[in-house]
Design a protein around this motif. Structure first.
Motif, mmCIF file in Angstrom:
data_model
loop_
_atom_site.group_PDB
_atom_site.id
_atom_site.type_symbol
_atom_site.label_atom_id
_atom_site.label_comp_id
_atom_site.label_asym_id
_atom_site.label_seq_id
_atom_site.Cartn_x
_atom_site.Cartn_y
_atom_site.Cartn_z
ATOM 1 N N LEU A 128 39.355 -20.610 -9.880
ATOM 2 C CA LEU A 128 39.404 -19.643 -10.977
ATOM 3 C C LEU A 128 40.717 -18.871 -11.008
ATOM 4 C CD1 LEU A 128 35.772 -18.328 -10.439
ATOM 5 C CD2 LEU A 128 36.562 -19.751 -12.345
ATOM 6 N N ASN A 129 41.591 -19.160 -10.046
ATOM 7 C CA ASN A 129 42.864 -18.442 -9.914
ATOM 8 C C ASN A 129 42.663 -16.942 -9.669
ATOM 9 O OD1 ASN A 129 45.697 -18.569 -9.736
ATOM 10 N ND2 ASN A 129 45.926 -17.824 -11.842
ATOM 11 N N HIS A 130 41.559 -16.612 -9.003
ATOM 12 C CA HIS A 130 41.283 -15.218 -8.671
ATOM 13 C C HIS A 130 42.020 -14.815 -7.405
ATOM 14 C CE1 HIS A 130 37.234 -15.046 -11.048
ATOM 15 N NE2 HIS A 130 38.296 -14.951 -11.826
ATOM 16 N N ASP A 131 42.506 -13.576 -7.386
ATOM 17 C CA ASP A 131 43.182 -13.083 -6.186
ATOM 18 C C ASP A 131 42.201 -12.638 -5.110
ATOM 19 O OD1 ASP A 131 45.478 -11.817 -8.456
ATOM 20 O OD2 ASP A 131 46.028 -13.199 -6.860
ATOM 21 N N THR A 138 32.858 -23.106 -5.062
ATOM 22 C CA THR A 138 32.100 -24.119 -4.345
ATOM 23 C C THR A 138 31.909 -23.691 -2.905
ATOM 24 O OG1 THR A 138 33.009 -25.878 -5.742
ATOM 25 C CG2 THR A 138 32.001 -26.532 -3.654
ATOM 26 N N GLN A 139 30.653 -23.598 -2.492
ATOM 27 C CA GLN A 139 30.337 -23.288 -1.103
ATOM 28 C C GLN A 139 29.742 -24.535 -0.456
ATOM 29 O OE1 GLN A 139 28.482 -18.976 -1.995
ATOM 30 N NE2 GLN A 139 28.590 -19.528 0.173
ATOM 31 N N LYS A 181 45.233 -19.211 -1.575
ATOM 32 C CA LYS A 181 44.562 -18.409 -2.597
ATOM 33 C C LYS A 181 43.181 -18.969 -2.908
ATOM 34 C CE LYS A 181 45.490 -16.461 -7.163
ATOM 35 N NZ LYS A 181 46.479 -16.395 -8.273
ATOM 36 N N GLU A 182 43.036 -20.287 -2.847
ATOM 37 C CA GLU A 182 41.800 -20.926 -3.279
ATOM 38 C C GLU A 182 40.699 -20.889 -2.235
ATOM 39 O OE1 GLU A 182 45.481 -22.215 -4.855
ATOM 40 O OE2 GLU A 182 44.726 -22.750 -2.866
ATOM 41 N N ALA A 233 32.111 -14.899 -3.167
ATOM 42 C CA ALA A 233 32.400 -14.493 -4.537
ATOM 43 C C ALA A 233 33.905 -14.320 -4.714
ATOM 44 C CB ALA A 233 31.675 -13.191 -4.878
ATOM 45 N N SER A 234 34.336 -14.288 -5.975
ATOM 46 C CA SER A 234 35.744 -14.034 -6.261
ATOM 47 C C SER A 234 35.851 -13.188 -7.515
ATOM 48 C CB SER A 234 36.526 -15.337 -6.429
ATOM 49 O OG SER A 234 36.157 -15.999 -7.625
ATOM 50 N N SER A 235 37.004 -12.539 -7.691
ATOM 51 C CA SER A 235 37.214 -11.723 -8.882
ATOM 52 C C SER A 235 38.701 -11.502 -9.123
ATOM 53 C CB SER A 235 36.515 -10.362 -8.748
ATOM 54 O OG SER A 235 37.177 -9.558 -7.799
ATOM 55 N N ILE A 236 39.011 -10.988 -10.318
ATOM 56 C CA ILE A 236 40.361 -10.553 -10.638
ATOM 57 C C ILE A 236 40.545 -9.204 -9.973
ATOM 58 C CG2 ILE A 236 41.920 -9.895 -12.495
ATOM 59 C CD1 ILE A 236 40.245 -11.702 -14.338
ATOM 60 N N VAL A 237 41.477 -9.098 -9.069
ATOM 61 C CA VAL A 237 41.561 -7.900 -8.244
ATOM 62 C C VAL A 237 42.032 -6.690 -9.019
ATOM 63 C CG1 VAL A 237 43.935 -8.291 -7.468
ATOM 64 C CG2 VAL A 237 42.351 -7.031 -6.012
#
Lengths: 114, 114
Positions: free
Chosen positions: B27-30, B5-6, B71-72, B92-96
């Motif tokens: 999304l619990n992305h790091d 959400t932006q 983290k969020e 943006a976010s991703s699984i690192v």
């Protein structure tokens, strides 16, 4: 360094025409390749991906094949619709084990007329 | 549903003013990223963070600052030092740990100068 080159745009097609959007890349090792789509006023959505040579990604009638010998990942669709009008970005992610930064092409605007 | 959400969707800045763009993900992305999008230039990376309390400069970090206290959340401040801030900003976010996984994008914030 890594780089992604997309064909110059914009592209205008009639509905049901065949679409090809060219993408070539420069990278060391074995990158993963992605196509993202951006509809007006929105963020980017993943369209398809391929993670190793000769993989074919596909989604919503779009396809792209990871060609290591030609360092290409061209996007194709057999019959475009007006709803496919958007901006398309090719991107690569470096080899596994590296950080997850994406390198994007400049994007190309597709307009499909009825 | 999980996502990014932006806010706000539109933002106006006066000369000499700092403004902060919000980005929240569930999304619990790091890893989280900020990009700037200008017409015909694709996406350019401003800052990215792979873990809480740590972040790195991207390709165009001058005139911007970020924090990663949770983290969020990964807010971006456009400072008065950024002389040409008018652009579309994407988070943006991703699984690192897995470069084969795509980045997930928010719907963007459009910043304009009054």
């Amino acid at each position: 360094g890594n780089s992604v080159t997309q064909m110059e745009g914009p592209v205008t097609l009639s509905e049901e025409a065949f679409l090809t959007i060219n993408c070539t890349y420069t990278a060391t090792g074995y990158p993963s390749l992605f196509w993202y789509v951006q509809y007006p006023g929105e963020g980017l959505q993943l369209l398809l991906k391929a993670t190793k040579a000769d993989d074919k990604g596909s989604n919503k009638g779009f396809e792209a094949t990871y060609r290591k010998e030609t360092t290409s990942f061209h996007l194709e669709k057999g019959s475009v619709q007006v709803s496919d009008s958007a901006v398309y970005f090719c991107a690569l992610s470096p080899s596994p084990g590296a950080n997850s930064k994406l390198t994007f092409g400049k994007g190309i605007t597709l307009s499909v007329r009825p | 549903d999980g996502g990014i959400t932006q806010s706000p969707k539109y933002l106006f800045r006066k000369e000499g003013q700092n403004v902060t763009l919000s980005c929240e993900q569930n999304l619990n992305h790091d890893a989280m990223y900020w990009y700037r999008q200008d017409p015909g230039q694709g996406l350019r990376l401003i800052y990215y963070s792979q873990i809480v309390n740590d972040f790195q400069k991207g390709d165009i970090a001058e005139g911007y600052s970020v924090s990663r206290e949770k983290k969020e959340s990964f807010p971006l401040t456009v400072t008065s030092a950024q002389k040409n801030p008018t652009a579309f900003y994407l988070c943006a976010s991703s699984i690192v740990s897995d470069s084969n996984q795509p980045q997930h994008f928010g719907d963007g914030t459009r910043l304009s100068i009054l």
